[in-house]
Scaffold this active site. Structure first.
Site, PDB file in Angstrom:
ATOM      1  CG  HIS A 178     -31.982  30.251-125.662  1.00  0.00           C
ATOM      2  ND1 HIS A 178     -32.567  31.072-124.727  1.00  0.00           N
ATOM      3  CD2 HIS A 178     -30.968  30.955-126.179  1.00  0.00           C
ATOM      4  CE1 HIS A 178     -31.920  32.226-124.686  1.00  0.00           C
ATOM      5  NE2 HIS A 178     -30.947  32.180-125.563  1.00  0.00           N
ATOM      6  CG  ASP A 201     -20.673  34.891-124.314  1.00  0.00           C
ATOM      7  OD1 ASP A 201     -19.604  34.552-123.785  1.00  0.00           O
ATOM      8  OD2 ASP A 201     -20.728  35.519-125.383  1.00  0.00           O
ATOM      9  CD  GLU A 212     -17.483  35.763-126.345  1.00  0.00           C
ATOM     10  OE1 GLU A 212     -18.299  36.723-126.279  1.00  0.00           O
ATOM     11  OE2 GLU A 212     -17.811  34.586-126.131  1.00  0.00           O
TER      12      GLU A 212
END
Length: 496
Positions: A114, A171, A281
């Site tokens: 990623h 997240d 957030e």
């Protein structure tokens, strides 16, 4: 458990895949049991072949494996390794790091791939897949020991069976434990518990010299501090012991709209300093005219047994959002953690997951967060973010971030700003333009006392890295010299 030897002949659909048997140092190529060198050339008879150590897993040199390891989620940088190790055990990693170290071959660990800018790639070296190291041990008290390849989603499911949870999540939870612990691991719970680095009580690592070492705050503490957030420069994480906390059964999720940036940031700051919510957030999105001037504060209150039943009046007191546009919903705790799953599935179905992702991730000093964020947002248009792209902006508490390699601005409440861009991978002109924009944005932030959060795509030099690590640089450099003296590990970061 070691992998079954017969798996060698089933990988990637090959009925009789050639097995690597050694390395030809003269031509610096891997040699297979059918007499071929990596790359397809027939190997001439030679006495220089250096035998491969016995492995529980497999060393892959087929084109499909090499091509996969030469790419990542960014789809921008492509460096082709000479081989990929799919380990059947930690012992395989020890053996192959030693083997490569003795021959001057670079080694790059890769979790879920990623990364966005080639950080887990190596040209002509060895990529070590950590995904097979996915074992999750038994929960013991308030800790659990897991393999580096375990996904945070799997860890959450396993610990929730005991009413416990890791305190901090990114997240997107389909990331590997070893991957996020190498860079930081920030999320909406960071203002309460620090980064994911701050929840680690012990690490098991393989150093660049091929030593298997267990380290902690009291045992090989220099290595422990250098590995957590150290970008893979001293050792490969193969296992971690994580601290756990009581998990809620349900949470209350608040999405509060704002039209003014300074008010939005001030309310966020108030919430994290007062500690009203377990998660805070925020997102910035484009208004109808294309300008990024719409703000949503996202906050979550944990219910029993992790906290009291949420009281809306008390939790929202004094906030200056638009009450008419507020969205409040109750949901299960794991459903909250996994809330991005449907969106990710939609991106994959639309093919957008395979787009280029030249991400910008920076930390802003809190005292200048408003003008800095305004300046960066002013330069953004919809084409600079792209379909499926997201802009995140939320505060952290510096006192909670205790690991020295995770660099933060010298401010009690820094803000993380992430422009998670997407653009067609074949559009090199746009990719280059956005990379240049990332560099310009970084320099603006740096000159105001900010830093990058090193998960994005900002062109960086070795000198930039020395400036980035600042007072922590001597610690990292000393650990590198001690534990990876030949400098074979994780060259894609470009730190040394």
């Amino acid at each position: 458990m070691p992998l079954e030897p017969t798996r060698r002949n089933a990988l990637h659909g090959f009925a009789a895949m050639a097995v690597v048997i050694g390395f030809d140092p003269l031509n610096r190529l891997w040699v297979t049991d059918d007499g071929r060198q990596e790359g397809g050339a027939r190997r001439a008879a030679s006495d220089t072949l250096e035998a491969l150590p016995p492995l529980d897993g497999t060393l892959l040199v087929d084109e499909a494996s090499l091509a996969a390891a030469a790419d990542d989620y960014g789809h921008i940088v492509h460096r082709t390794p000479s081989a990929v190790l799919r380990p059947g055990s930690v012992a395989d990693i020890v053996a192959m790091v030693r083997y490569c170290n003795a021959r001057g071959l670079k080694v790059a660990p890769r979790g879920q791939g990623h990364t966005t800018y080639g950080q887990a790639q190596t040209e002509g070296g060895l990529v070590v897949e950590t995904s097979p190291l996915d074992r999750i041990g038994q929960v013991s008290g308030n800790t659990v020991t897991v393999g580096a390849g375990a996904l945070w989603s799997s860890v959450a499911k396993a610990t929730l069976a005991h009413g416990l949870t890791p305190p901090v999540f990114t997240d997107y939870i389909e990331l590997s434990v070893g991957g996020t612990l190498s860079v930081g691991g920030l999320g909406g719970q960071t203002h309460r518990h620090g980064s994911q680095l701050d929840t680690v009580t012990e690490l098991k690592v393989v150093t660049g010299a091929g030593e298997l070492i267990t380290c902690s705050p009291t045992r090989r503490a220099d290595l422990f501090r250098a590995v957590l957030g150290g970008l893979g420069q001293c050792a490969i994480i193969v296992g971690a012991t994580l601290r756990l906390v009581t998990a809620p059964e349900t949470v209350r999720h608040y999405q509060l709209p704002y039209s003014d940036l300074e008010t939005f940031l001030a309310d966020q700051r108030r919430l994290v300093t007062e500690g009203r919510f377990s998660y805070v957030e925020g997102q910035v999105s484009a208004a109808e005219d294309g300008s990024f001037t719409t703000y949503v504060l996202e906050a979550v209150a944990y219910g029993p047994p992790a906290g009291p039943a949420p009281d809306d009046t008390q939790l929202l007191a004094g906030l200056r959002h638009d009450p008419a546009g507020a969205q409040i919903a109750d949901m299960g705790y794991y459903a909250f953690l996994d809330r991005l799953a449907a969106g990710v599935a939609a991106l994959k179905e639309a093919g957008l997951w395979d787009w280029a992702h030249p991400w910008l991730n920076v930390m802003l000093p809190g005292d200048s967060a408003a003008p800095l964020a305004a300046s960066l947002l002013q330069d953004l248009g919809p084409d600079d973010v792209g379909p499926g792209g997201v802009v995140l902006l939320y505060p952290l508490l510096r006192e909670r971030l205790r690991q020295p390699m995770l660099r933060t601005p010298d401010d009690p409440v820094p803000y993380l700003m992430s422009v998670l861009r997407a653009c067609p991978p074949g559009d090199t002109a746009t990719v280059d333009r956005l990379l240049a924009a990332n560099r310009t944005a970084y320099e603006t932030v740096r000159d105001s006392g900010g830093l990058q959060y090193p998960v994005g795509s900002i062109p960086f030099t070795a000198a930039d890295w020395r400036d980035h690590f600042g007072p922590a640089w001597p610690q990292l450099a000393a650990a590198r010299k001690c534990y990876d003296p030949r400098g074979v590990l994780t060259p894609g970061q470009g730190v040394f």
